[in-house]
Design an enzyme around this catalytic site. Sequence first.
Site, PDB file in Angstrom:
ATOM      1  N   GLU A  34      -1.519  -2.741  -3.400  1.00 36.37           N
ATOM      2  CA  GLU A  34      -0.005  -2.448  -3.001  1.00 36.37           C
ATOM      3  C   GLU A  34       0.352  -1.125  -3.719  1.00 36.37           C
ATOM      4  OE1 GLU A  34       1.614  -3.830  -0.912  1.00 36.37           O
ATOM      5  OE2 GLU A  34       0.235  -5.331  -0.474  1.00 36.37           O
ATOM      6  N   TYR A 117       9.461  -6.724  -2.386  1.00 33.83           N
ATOM      7  CA  TYR A 117       8.391  -6.543  -1.291  1.00 33.83           C
ATOM      8  C   TYR A 117       6.929  -6.762  -1.918  1.00 33.83           C
ATOM      9  CZ  TYR A 117       4.457  -4.749   1.069  1.00 33.83           C
ATOM     10  OH  TYR A 117       3.299  -4.702   1.792  1.00 33.83           O
ATOM     11  N   ASP A 135       8.705  -5.365   5.016  1.00 36.50           N
ATOM     12  CA  ASP A 135       8.347  -3.841   4.708  1.00 36.50           C
ATOM     13  C   ASP A 135       8.863  -3.247   5.991  1.00 36.50           C
ATOM     14  OD1 ASP A 135       6.334  -4.367   6.561  1.00 36.50           O
ATOM     15  OD2 ASP A 135       4.748  -3.109   5.531  1.00 36.50           O
TER      16      ASP A 135
END
Length: 339
Positions: A34, A117, A135
């Site tokens: 990520e 997120y 997102d």
Amino acid sequence: MNALRQALQDWYKVRQRDLPWRHTQDPYFIWLSEIILQQTRVDQGLPYYLKFTAAFPTVKDLANASQQEVLNLWQGLGYYSRGRNLHATAQQITRDFNGVFPDSHEGLLKLKGVGPYTAAAIASFAYNLPHAVVDGNVFRVLSRYFGVDLAINSPEGKRQFEALAGELLDRYNPALHNQAIMEFGALQCKPVSPNCAVCPVQESCMALLSNKVAQLPIKLKKVKVRKRFFVYHILANAQNQLAFQRRAPKDIWEGLFEFPLVEFDNSEDMHAYLEDKLVIGAKFQHVLTHQRIEAYFIKTSMKDSAKANYLMLDLMALEDHPIPRLIDKFLIAHSSELF
Ligand code: SF4
């Protein structure tokens, strides 16, 4: 809702890309992917993910590496602050959490550089917890499918899209659901030229039905505010008249009258100029739609020859001359200190 939820998962099972972080539930690897993929395309980030997981198989290995080693591996990804933060977070997890990632959304939010997120992504992919990721891809799919024309970067829009994403979430399969909607946004419902002709939800997509695919999602343009730094000069003559000039066209306050002005590009230069000057009053702040002005007024003298360039007016005569609100505010506050 149900139809879209099912369609996303069916589509994902057939169309998903085979990416290494989708084969793991290790929160460290998921976090690593990520962070690497923030502001980076998948094809560009993939080799970095492989390099990092090979060099640092656990979060403790990453924490114990030197910053130089980490930045050397990071080289080419840009945004070096992200590389440094990655290292700092690994050290935080090793030091404060004994090398074990928190296993709740709340706990994950305590990690440096992990926002809502990323916390939702790790919570769902690693622990299968029911947190919806929101997102850019998710905003786009929701906005188009449900025909929501609220701006995705407005507070109200964000709230509504988050609520919608939460409602749509498959609470029994949050990991699969989140992967599916993000991948659908990345490959199918793309920003430009989405594949509506072969879309599994084309018959119920509000944007397609109302011919608004190209308009959605709506994003408010951020207005850039220009900062300006003004120093106004109070020049008086023996007749208690003050020097004024008229503002030129193609700028704010066109045609209005103001004191002789020196404008600076930045605050430092302005303050260096003010250092040995006699400032009247404190700093004035003036906010316009696209500009923010910081202004000082200084008392100064000038040679007689310079006065010829200005219009000399006493305060009575000034009433027949339009002046900007900023000058007016100054005169109301400091008229007794001018002469
Ligand atoms: S029909 Fe087009 S706009 Fe609607 S969800 Fe499918 S790809 Fe996106």
